[in-house]
Scaffold this active site. Sequence first.
Site, PDB file in Angstrom:
ATOM      1  N   TYR A 156      35.277 -29.295  98.318  1.00 51.48           N
ATOM      2  CA  TYR A 156      36.579 -28.687  97.703  1.00 51.48           C
ATOM      3  C   TYR A 156      37.577 -29.893  97.356  1.00 51.48           C
ATOM      4  CZ  TYR A 156      34.656 -23.864  98.912  1.00 51.48           C
ATOM      5  OH  TYR A 156      33.979 -22.859  98.932  1.00 51.48           O
ATOM      6  N   ASN A 160      24.973 -18.559 100.824  1.00 48.20           N
ATOM      7  CA  ASN A 160      24.086 -18.754  99.677  1.00 48.20           C
ATOM      8  C   ASN A 160      22.834 -18.686  99.835  1.00 48.20           C
ATOM      9  OD1 ASN A 160      26.358 -18.618  97.704  1.00 48.20           O
ATOM     10  ND2 ASN A 160      26.680 -20.709  98.317  1.00 48.20           N
ATOM     11  N   TRP A 172      32.696 -14.200  98.821  1.00 51.91           N
ATOM     12  CA  TRP A 172      33.117 -15.126  98.161  1.00 51.91           C
ATOM     13  C   TRP A 172      33.390 -14.343  96.787  1.00 51.91           C
ATOM     14  CZ3 TRP A 172      30.675 -17.568  93.942  1.00 51.91           C
ATOM     15  CH2 TRP A 172      29.562 -18.095  94.214  1.00 51.91           C
ATOM     16  N   CYS A 230      35.314 -12.208  95.368  1.00 46.34           N
ATOM     17  CA  CYS A 230      35.378 -10.854  95.054  1.00 46.34           C
ATOM     18  C   CYS A 230      35.827 -10.323  93.824  1.00 46.34           C
ATOM     19  CB  CYS A 230      36.084 -10.133  96.067  1.00 46.34           C
ATOM     20  SG  CYS A 230      35.487 -10.476  97.932  1.00 46.34           S
ATOM     21  N   GLY A 240      36.099 -14.456  90.717  1.00 45.76           N
ATOM     22  CA  GLY A 240      36.834 -16.048  90.374  1.00 45.76           C
ATOM     23  C   GLY A 240      37.750 -15.479  89.029  1.00 45.76           C
ATOM     24  N   GLY A 241      38.350 -14.411  88.845  1.00 43.24           N
ATOM     25  CA  GLY A 241      39.182 -14.074  87.868  1.00 43.24           C
ATOM     26  C   GLY A 241      38.485 -13.499  86.534  1.00 43.24           C
ATOM     27  N   LEU A 249      37.040 -10.795  86.295  1.00 39.10           N
ATOM     28  CA  LEU A 249      37.419  -9.526  86.267  1.00 39.10           C
ATOM     29  C   LEU A 249      38.547  -9.019  85.208  1.00 39.10           C
ATOM     30  CD1 LEU A 249      36.753  -8.012  89.716  1.00 39.10           C
ATOM     31  CD2 LEU A 249      35.467  -7.210  87.744  1.00 39.10           C
ATOM     32  N   GLY A 290      46.409 -18.275  95.746  1.00 41.06           N
ATOM     33  CA  GLY A 290      47.453 -18.992  96.726  1.00 41.06           C
ATOM     34  C   GLY A 290      48.459 -18.389  96.477  1.00 41.06           C
TER      35      GLY A 290
HETATM   36  N1  LIG Z   1      30.176 -20.493  99.580  1.00 42.90           N
HETATM   37  C1  LIG Z   1      30.340 -20.591  98.195  1.00 42.90           C
HETATM   38  O1  LIG Z   1      29.510 -21.242  97.595  1.00 42.90           O
HETATM   39  C2  LIG Z   1      31.589 -20.435  97.733  1.00 42.90           C
HETATM   40  C3  LIG Z   1      31.767 -20.438  96.295  1.00 42.90           C
HETATM   41  C4  LIG Z   1      33.170 -19.849  95.644  1.00 42.90           C
HETATM   42  C5  LIG Z   1      34.187 -19.592  96.364  1.00 42.90           C
HETATM   43  N2  LIG Z   1      33.967 -19.739  97.972  1.00 42.90           N
HETATM   44  C6  LIG Z   1      35.210 -19.502  98.850  1.00 42.90           C
HETATM   45  O2  LIG Z   1      35.652 -18.249  98.210  1.00 42.90           O
HETATM   46  C7  LIG Z   1      37.275 -18.228  98.132  1.00 42.90           C
HETATM   47  C8  LIG Z   1      37.351 -17.226  97.024  1.00 42.90           C
HETATM   48  O3  LIG Z   1      36.773 -17.496  95.709  1.00 42.90           O
HETATM   49  P1  LIG Z   1      37.345 -17.257  94.562  1.00 42.90           P
HETATM   50  O4  LIG Z   1      38.693 -18.338  94.694  1.00 42.90           O
HETATM   51  O5  LIG Z   1      36.430 -17.400  93.591  1.00 42.90           O
HETATM   52  O6  LIG Z   1      37.933 -15.844  94.831  1.00 42.90           O
HETATM   53  P2  LIG Z   1      38.512 -14.638  93.527  1.00 42.90           P
HETATM   54  O7  LIG Z   1      39.465 -13.946  94.447  1.00 42.90           O
HETATM   55  O8  LIG Z   1      37.078 -14.109  92.822  1.00 42.90           O
HETATM   56  O9  LIG Z   1      39.183 -15.654  92.480  1.00 42.90           O
HETATM   57  C9  LIG Z   1      40.450 -16.101  92.607  1.00 42.90           C
HETATM   58  C10 LIG Z   1      41.137 -16.549  91.280  1.00 42.90           C
HETATM   59  O10 LIG Z   1      41.372 -15.022  90.807  1.00 42.90           O
HETATM   60  C11 LIG Z   1      42.655 -15.275  90.195  1.00 42.90           C
HETATM   61  N3  LIG Z   1      43.330 -14.052  90.295  1.00 42.90           N
HETATM   62  C12 LIG Z   1      43.663 -13.262  91.507  1.00 42.90           C
HETATM   63  N4  LIG Z   1      44.305 -11.895  90.957  1.00 42.90           N
HETATM   64  C13 LIG Z   1      44.242 -12.175  89.577  1.00 42.90           C
HETATM   65  C14 LIG Z   1      44.826 -11.236  88.626  1.00 42.90           C
HETATM   66  N5  LIG Z   1      45.450  -9.996  88.782  1.00 42.90           N
HETATM   67  N6  LIG Z   1      44.963 -11.600  87.280  1.00 42.90           N
HETATM   68  C15 LIG Z   1      44.433 -12.870  86.892  1.00 42.90           C
HETATM   69  N7  LIG Z   1      43.855 -13.568  87.987  1.00 42.90           N
HETATM   70  C16 LIG Z   1      43.734 -13.279  89.327  1.00 42.90           C
HETATM   71  C17 LIG Z   1      43.455 -16.221  91.223  1.00 42.90           C
HETATM   72  O11 LIG Z   1      44.682 -16.545  90.414  1.00 42.90           O
HETATM   73  P3  LIG Z   1      45.821 -17.042  91.727  1.00 42.90           P
HETATM   74  O12 LIG Z   1      45.825 -18.019  92.399  1.00 42.90           O
HETATM   75  O13 LIG Z   1      47.127 -17.275  90.281  1.00 42.90           O
HETATM   76  O14 LIG Z   1      46.211 -15.566  91.979  1.00 42.90           O
HETATM   77  C18 LIG Z   1      42.310 -17.272  91.461  1.00 42.90           C
HETATM   78  O15 LIG Z   1      42.288 -18.269  90.048  1.00 42.90           O
HETATM   79  C19 LIG Z   1      37.079 -19.645  97.724  1.00 42.90           C
HETATM   80  O16 LIG Z   1      38.632 -20.179  98.087  1.00 42.90           O
HETATM   81  C20 LIG Z   1      36.311 -20.318  98.812  1.00 42.90           C
HETATM   82  O17 LIG Z   1      36.890 -20.699  99.947  1.00 42.90           O
HETATM   83  C21 LIG Z   1      32.846 -20.135  98.502  1.00 42.90           C
END
Ligand SMILES: NC(=O)c1ccc[n+]([C@@H]2O[C@H](COP(=O)([O-])OP(=O)(O)OC[C@H]3O[C@@H](n4cnc5c(N)ncnc54)[C@H](OP(=O)(O)O)[C@@H]3O)[C@@H](O)[C@H]2O)c1
Length: 306
Positions: free
Chosen positions: A57, A165, A215, A217, A220-221, A223, A272
């Site tokens: 990361y 995964n 991860w 949920c 990644g935005g 939705l 964040g």
């Molecule tokens: N194991 C793996 O392969 C893997 C892969 C991917 C991720 N992960 C882990 O899972 C965690 C979460 O994944 P993710 O970051 O993809 O989660 P996510 O909750 O699906 O996406 C987060 C993104 O959505 C945005 N978002 C949230 N609410 C929103 C809204 N109402 N309107 C517009 N955008 C919105 C956030 O922006 P803001 O920051 O501006 O709120 C952020 O950019 C990661 O930090 C990581 O630790 C693991």
Amino acid sequence: MTKVSRTKIAPEGPVFSSLVQGYWRMGDWNMDPQSRLTFLKQHVELGITTVDHAHVYGSAQAPCETLFGEALKLDPAMRDEIEIISKCGIEVMRGDAPSNHVNHYNSSQSNIIRSVETSLQRLGVEQLDVLLIHRPDILMDADEVASAAALLKRQGKIKHLGVSNFSPSQFALLQSRCDAPLVTNQVEINPLNLSVTEDGTLDQLQQLSVRPMAWSCLAGGALFDTNTDNVQRLQQTLHAIKQEIGAKSIEQVVFAWVLRLPSQPLPIIGSGNIERVRSAVAATELTLSNQQWYRIWVASKGHGVA
Ligand SMILES: NC(=O)c1ccc[n+]([C@@H]2O[C@H](COP(=O)([O-])OP(=O)(O)OC[C@H]3O[C@@H](n4cnc5c(N)ncnc54)[C@H](OP(=O)(O)O)[C@@H]3O)[C@@H](O)[C@H]2O)c1
């Protein structure tokens, strides 16, 4: 104030907060070390004590583990308040890895050990609570992974091993060679990606009483990007259910949808923004009925059940 509950994630696994804070996007948060520490303390205050990292990361100049370590250094006692997950095995071409000539996976013993030692040094801590093998590696020798994990445990550098995964057969293969149970499989779960509900991944974890970590949920935005038909359809359904259950946002409905799965996933929050984190915490109090859950499934698929 709603506080996140604590839960043992597997029969022989650690106790984690039932929501996890992800740090993948930390490089985009534009926070100085003090603000990063404040954010950490704020989510710990909400009961979210488990943090998710990975060796890969961030950028070569600013790995997320280093950014987090800089914050932790300002208040080292915070280490005892949290549980740290990190991952190894994804090797990318970038400045801090000059020998990588192609992006690839590497789960050899030497690479796992090198990766964990780098993570510990960047974070400024002595031990990871859980190490995850980040992606299934076609060249994975399960005996080698098991012996790397056993060595790292003996050295006190990791407490537990899990995967991310992995398919059910990859999970079973690695488990067959490890002397301790794998404690989780961290997988993508959201209404735009239902694959782990269909390919046996969640069935296997439910059978073993091992809780998945979910991860992306919110995809990644994605939705919130209404350019595609199925997202528009999903949003309509999510908004309707939001009204029915008294949720404050469609994100809360999605977290409640993930939490409704019987394998009891631990959602990982990607934001964040502490207000969005608070909103995810409040979602743990919401419950979807079977029919509400399936309406989201139908909106995702674009057709009903058979
Ligand atoms: N194991 C793996 O392969 C893997 C892969 C991917 C991720 N992960 C882990 O899972 C965690 C979460 O994944 P993710 O970051 O993809 O989660 P996510 O909750 O699906 O996406 C987060 C993104 O959505 C945005 N978002 C949230 N609410 C929103 C809204 N109402 N309107 C517009 N955008 C919105 C956030 O922006 P803001 O920051 O501006 O709120 C952020 O950019 C990661 O930090 C990581 O630790 C693991």
